[in-house]
Design a protein around this motif. Structure first.
Motif, PDB file in Angstrom:
ATOM      1  N   PRO A 283       5.456 -14.048 -20.802  1.00  0.00           N
ATOM      2  CA  PRO A 283       4.330 -13.407 -20.121  1.00  0.00           C
ATOM      3  C   PRO A 283       3.747 -14.335 -19.047  1.00  0.00           C
ATOM      4  CG  PRO A 283       4.161 -13.113 -22.493  1.00  0.00           C
ATOM      5  CD  PRO A 283       5.298 -14.075 -22.261  1.00  0.00           C
ATOM      6  N   SER A 284       3.557 -13.817 -17.848  1.00  0.00           N
ATOM      7  CA  SER A 284       2.955 -14.626 -16.778  1.00  0.00           C
ATOM      8  C   SER A 284       1.438 -14.571 -16.919  1.00  0.00           C
ATOM      9  CB  SER A 284       3.348 -14.039 -15.426  1.00  0.00           C
ATOM     10  OG  SER A 284       2.616 -12.830 -15.220  1.00  0.00           O
ATOM     11  N   GLU A 285       0.759 -15.285 -16.014  1.00  0.00           N
ATOM     12  CA  GLU A 285      -0.715 -15.290 -16.082  1.00  0.00           C
ATOM     13  C   GLU A 285      -1.262 -13.896 -15.781  1.00  0.00           C
ATOM     14  OE1 GLU A 285      -1.081 -19.888 -14.440  1.00  0.00           O
ATOM     15  OE2 GLU A 285      -2.631 -18.438 -13.927  1.00  0.00           O
ATOM     16  N   GLY A 286      -0.460 -13.059 -15.138  1.00  0.00           N
ATOM     17  CA  GLY A 286      -0.948 -11.722 -14.780  1.00  0.00           C
ATOM     18  C   GLY A 286      -0.288 -10.608 -15.578  1.00  0.00           C
ATOM     19  N   SER A 287       0.401 -10.959 -16.664  1.00  0.00           N
ATOM     20  CA  SER A 287       1.162  -9.955 -17.432  1.00  0.00           C
ATOM     21  C   SER A 287       0.335  -8.737 -17.807  1.00  0.00           C
ATOM     22  CB  SER A 287       1.688 -10.582 -18.730  1.00  0.00           C
ATOM     23  OG  SER A 287       3.067 -10.793 -18.626  1.00  0.00           O
ATOM     24  N   HIS A 288      -0.917  -8.995 -18.153  1.00  0.00           N
ATOM     25  CA  HIS A 288      -1.785  -7.897 -18.644  1.00  0.00           C
ATOM     26  C   HIS A 288      -2.059  -6.858 -17.551  1.00  0.00           C
ATOM     27  CE1 HIS A 288      -4.308 -10.887 -16.667  1.00  0.00           C
ATOM     28  NE2 HIS A 288      -5.231  -9.956 -16.485  1.00  0.00           N
ATOM     29  N   LEU A 289      -1.763  -7.222 -16.305  1.00  0.00           N
ATOM     30  CA  LEU A 289      -2.040  -6.311 -15.186  1.00  0.00           C
ATOM     31  C   LEU A 289      -0.896  -5.327 -14.957  1.00  0.00           C
ATOM     32  CD1 LEU A 289      -3.446  -9.021 -12.725  1.00  0.00           C
ATOM     33  CD2 LEU A 289      -4.786  -7.237 -13.881  1.00  0.00           C
TER      34      LEU A 289
ATOM     35  N   MET B  90      -3.901  -0.794  -7.003  1.00  0.00           N
ATOM     36  CA  MET B  90      -5.002  -0.124  -6.283  1.00  0.00           C
ATOM     37  C   MET B  90      -4.480   1.084  -5.522  1.00  0.00           C
ATOM     38  SD  MET B  90      -7.696  -2.402  -4.174  1.00  0.00           S
ATOM     39  CE  MET B  90      -6.500  -2.731  -2.860  1.00  0.00           C
ATOM     40  N   TYR B  91      -3.224   0.986  -5.068  1.00  0.00           N
ATOM     41  CA  TYR B  91      -2.654   2.088  -4.283  1.00  0.00           C
ATOM     42  C   TYR B  91      -1.789   3.002  -5.142  1.00  0.00           C
ATOM     43  CZ  TYR B  91      -4.474   0.098   0.013  1.00  0.00           C
ATOM     44  OH  TYR B  91      -5.309  -0.368   1.001  1.00  0.00           O
ATOM     45  N   GLY B  92      -1.897   2.849  -6.474  1.00  0.00           N
ATOM     46  CA  GLY B  92      -1.245   3.818  -7.353  1.00  0.00           C
ATOM     47  C   GLY B  92       0.183   3.539  -7.723  1.00  0.00           C
ATOM     48  N   ALA B  93       0.669   2.325  -7.446  1.00  0.00           N
ATOM     49  CA  ALA B  93       2.071   2.028  -7.794  1.00  0.00           C
ATOM     50  C   ALA B  93       2.225   1.808  -9.294  1.00  0.00           C
ATOM     51  CB  ALA B  93       2.515   0.765  -7.055  1.00  0.00           C
ATOM     52  N   ARG B  94       3.424   2.112  -9.781  1.00  0.00           N
ATOM     53  CA  ARG B  94       3.810   1.651 -11.121  1.00  0.00           C
ATOM     54  C   ARG B  94       4.123   0.159 -10.997  1.00  0.00           C
ATOM     55  NH1 ARG B  94       3.122   3.653 -15.749  1.00  0.00           N
ATOM     56  NH2 ARG B  94       5.054   2.755 -16.562  1.00  0.00           N
ATOM     57  N   THR B  95       3.886  -0.591 -12.050  1.00  0.00           N
ATOM     58  CA  THR B  95       4.120  -2.034 -11.943  1.00  0.00           C
ATOM     59  C   THR B  95       4.913  -2.517 -13.158  1.00  0.00           C
ATOM     60  OG1 THR B  95       1.998  -2.443 -13.042  1.00  0.00           O
ATOM     61  CG2 THR B  95       1.993  -2.460 -10.625  1.00  0.00           C
ATOM     62  N   LEU B  96       5.878  -3.385 -12.896  1.00  0.00           N
ATOM     63  CA  LEU B  96       6.795  -3.881 -13.932  1.00  0.00           C
ATOM     64  C   LEU B  96       6.970  -5.390 -13.743  1.00  0.00           C
ATOM     65  CD1 LEU B  96       9.097  -3.592 -16.111  1.00  0.00           C
ATOM     66  CD2 LEU B  96      10.647  -3.070 -14.193  1.00  0.00           C
ATOM     67  N   GLU B  97       6.849  -6.128 -14.842  1.00  0.00           N
ATOM     68  CA  GLU B  97       7.099  -7.582 -14.799  1.00  0.00           C
ATOM     69  C   GLU B  97       8.384  -7.890 -15.544  1.00  0.00           C
ATOM     70  OE1 GLU B  97       4.254 -11.155 -15.279  1.00  0.00           O
ATOM     71  OE2 GLU B  97       4.918 -10.780 -17.328  1.00  0.00           O
ATOM     72  N   LEU B  98       9.264  -8.641 -14.884  1.00  0.00           N
ATOM     73  CA  LEU B  98      10.486  -9.118 -15.545  1.00  0.00           C
ATOM     74  C   LEU B  98      10.421 -10.636 -15.490  1.00  0.00           C
ATOM     75  CD1 LEU B  98      13.138  -6.780 -13.805  1.00  0.00           C
ATOM     76  CD2 LEU B  98      11.893  -6.355 -15.955  1.00  0.00           C
ATOM     77  N   ASN B  99      10.191 -11.281 -16.624  1.00  0.00           N
ATOM     78  CA  ASN B  99       9.964 -12.719 -16.638  1.00  0.00           C
ATOM     79  C   ASN B  99      10.368 -13.299 -17.988  1.00  0.00           C
ATOM     80  OD1 ASN B  99       8.858 -14.798 -14.798  1.00  0.00           O
ATOM     81  ND2 ASN B  99       7.438 -15.191 -16.505  1.00  0.00           N
ATOM     82  N   LEU B 100      10.653 -14.613 -17.973  1.00  0.00           N
ATOM     83  CA  LEU B 100      11.092 -15.231 -19.246  1.00  0.00           C
ATOM     84  C   LEU B 100      10.032 -15.120 -20.320  1.00  0.00           C
ATOM     85  CD1 LEU B 100      13.539 -16.808 -20.322  1.00  0.00           C
ATOM     86  CD2 LEU B 100      12.350 -18.926 -19.745  1.00  0.00           C
TER      87      LEU B 100
ATOM     88  N   SER C 227       0.832  -1.222   0.000  1.00  0.00           N
ATOM     89  CA  SER C 227       0.000   0.000   0.000  1.00  0.00           C
ATOM     90  C   SER C 227       0.857   1.259   0.000  1.00  0.00           C
ATOM     91  CB  SER C 227      -0.945  -0.010   1.216  1.00  0.00           C
ATOM     92  OG  SER C 227      -0.198  -0.176   2.381  1.00  0.00           O
ATOM     93  N   LYS C 228       2.154   1.095   0.288  1.00  0.00           N
ATOM     94  CA  LYS C 228       3.044   2.280   0.284  1.00  0.00           C
ATOM     95  C   LYS C 228       3.982   2.272  -0.932  1.00  0.00           C
ATOM     96  CE  LYS C 228       5.115   2.055   4.336  1.00  0.00           C
ATOM     97  NZ  LYS C 228       4.621   0.987   5.244  1.00  0.00           N
ATOM     98  N   ALA C 229       3.877   1.229  -1.766  1.00  0.00           N
ATOM     99  CA  ALA C 229       4.845   1.063  -2.859  1.00  0.00           C
ATOM    100  C   ALA C 229       4.652   2.134  -3.938  1.00  0.00           C
ATOM    101  CB  ALA C 229       4.693  -0.309  -3.487  1.00  0.00           C
ATOM    102  N   ASP C 230       5.779   2.678  -4.409  1.00  0.00           N
ATOM    103  CA  ASP C 230       5.730   3.544  -5.600  1.00  0.00           C
ATOM    104  C   ASP C 230       5.960   2.712  -6.854  1.00  0.00           C
ATOM    105  OD1 ASP C 230       5.607   6.251  -4.295  1.00  0.00           O
ATOM    106  OD2 ASP C 230       7.394   5.417  -3.316  1.00  0.00           O
ATOM    107  N   LEU C 231       6.734   1.612  -6.679  1.00  0.00           N
ATOM    108  CA  LEU C 231       7.027   0.711  -7.788  1.00  0.00           C
ATOM    109  C   LEU C 231       6.981  -0.727  -7.285  1.00  0.00           C
ATOM    110  CD1 LEU C 231       7.978   0.173 -10.726  1.00  0.00           C
ATOM    111  CD2 LEU C 231      10.345   0.433  -9.895  1.00  0.00           C
ATOM    112  N   PHE C 232       6.225  -1.554  -7.997  1.00  0.00           N
ATOM    113  CA  PHE C 232       6.138  -2.998  -7.695  1.00  0.00           C
ATOM    114  C   PHE C 232       6.705  -3.756  -8.881  1.00  0.00           C
ATOM    115  CE2 PHE C 232       4.661  -6.904  -5.974  1.00  0.00           C
ATOM    116  CZ  PHE C 232       4.139  -7.657  -7.018  1.00  0.00           C
ATOM    117  N   VAL C 233       7.740  -4.561  -8.614  1.00  0.00           N
ATOM    118  CA  VAL C 233       8.393  -5.309  -9.689  1.00  0.00           C
ATOM    119  C   VAL C 233       8.265  -6.804  -9.401  1.00  0.00           C
ATOM    120  CG1 VAL C 233      10.534  -5.644 -11.003  1.00  0.00           C
ATOM    121  CG2 VAL C 233      10.066  -3.432  -9.933  1.00  0.00           C
TER     122      VAL C 233
END
Ligand code: BV8
Length: 225
Positions: free
Chosen positions: A201-207, A189-199, A163-169
């Motif tokens: 696309p994961s099941e949640g890549s679209h998020l 929900m709390y306004g963080a930027r979100t980044l996926e680093l994965n081999l 809930s305090k994150a500015d960036l979630f990786v």
């Protein structure tokens, strides 16, 4: 300083030689996960489950952190407690790379839990040989890992950090297991930027706002730089 929350899964340890769960066509070192990673499996066939974790614990001696683990440790040296690494992994590769601020939400291979007295102990040997608990003496030790159907550790602390994150990786996870797979939605929900680093696309890549696909050993050092 921006608050960084990083979630890691088996993919970050893959280049270290630690098998992932779902790349091995559903078998987990020769077992179906429901046969070894549930409380029911432990009740049904304790020696098989103990041997499964004893083998994975012993295998840790033969693996080492890779550049992805090292890059996260470098990042922690730069930003200190503004970085929290939440790992689904039960290996100790983050710690061996130098990370100190690591939350093992699914427990740790190198710890044993006594089902009788609740004591937790550093454990690098075998558990299958029914050793007595160092605290209460009863031979009722199990791996200190979270099985399917069990509550992951420190969910309140995780929720507070998200809930305090500015960036979630999210690094090296298939997004197949909850509640970890839902952390990206919490961060969004709390306004963080979100980044996926994965081999892939994961099941949640679209998020995620952004997704970069490739090997963690390449992507994570490039992201940290
Ligand atoms: C809980 C510890 C109640 C033990 C593990 C139906 C729908 C939704 C949920 C459920 C459901 N039925 C049951 C549930 C809940 C269940 C769940 O999610 N099941 C799934 C299978 C549907 N979850 C639970 O039971 C959890 N507890 O829900 O409690 C609760 C909770 C909260 C609030 C209230 C009540 C407990 C789950 C923990 C289980 N324990 N491990 C052990 O290790 O032996 S899970 C295990 O799989 C791992 O720990 C990991 O967490 C998890 C996911 O695996 P990943 O790490 O993502 O690995 P995977 O192989 O899947 O993917 C690797 C990825 O890396 C891939 O994408 C691959 O492409 C990528 N990759 C590979 N190489 C590289 C790479 N990426 C980069 N570089 C590379 N080189």
């Amino acid at each position: 300083m921006p608050q960084l929350v990083v979630l890691t899964g088996a993919g970050i340890s893959a280049e270290s030689g630690v098998p992932t769960f779902r790349d091995a066509d559903g078998l987990w070192e020769g077992h179906h996960v429901e046969d070894v990673a549930t409380p029911e499996a432990f009740e049904r066939d304790r020696p098989t489950v103990q041997r499964f974790y004893d083998a994975r614990r012993a295998a840790l001696a033969g693996v080492a952190p890779n550049p992805a683990h090292q890059a996260l440790a470098d990042l922690e040296r730069a930003v200190g407690e503004d970085l929290l690494v939440i790992t689904q992994n039960i290996d100790d590769l983050h710690e061996r790379a130098g990370s100190r601020h690591v939350l093992h939400m699914h427990g740790e291979l190198l710890k044993a839990l006594c089902r009788t007295c609740g004591g937790r102990y550093a454990w690098d040997g075998e558990l299958v040989s029914e050793p007595g608990c160092p605290g209460c003496g009863v031979a009722d030790l199990r791996p200190d890992v979270v099985w399917f159907g069990e509550m992951p550790y420190e969910l309140d602390r995780i929720a507070a950090a998200l809930s305090k994150a500015d960036l979630f990786v999210s690094i090296g996870t298939s997004g197949a297991v909850y509640p970890a797979a839902g952390f990206v939605q919490h961060a969004l929900m709390y306004g963080a930027r979100t980044l996926e680093l994965n081999l892939e696309p994961s099941e949640g890549s679209h998020l995620f706002h952004e997704a970069r696909h490739g090997r963690a050993g390449d992507l994570v050092p490039a992201w940290v730089r």
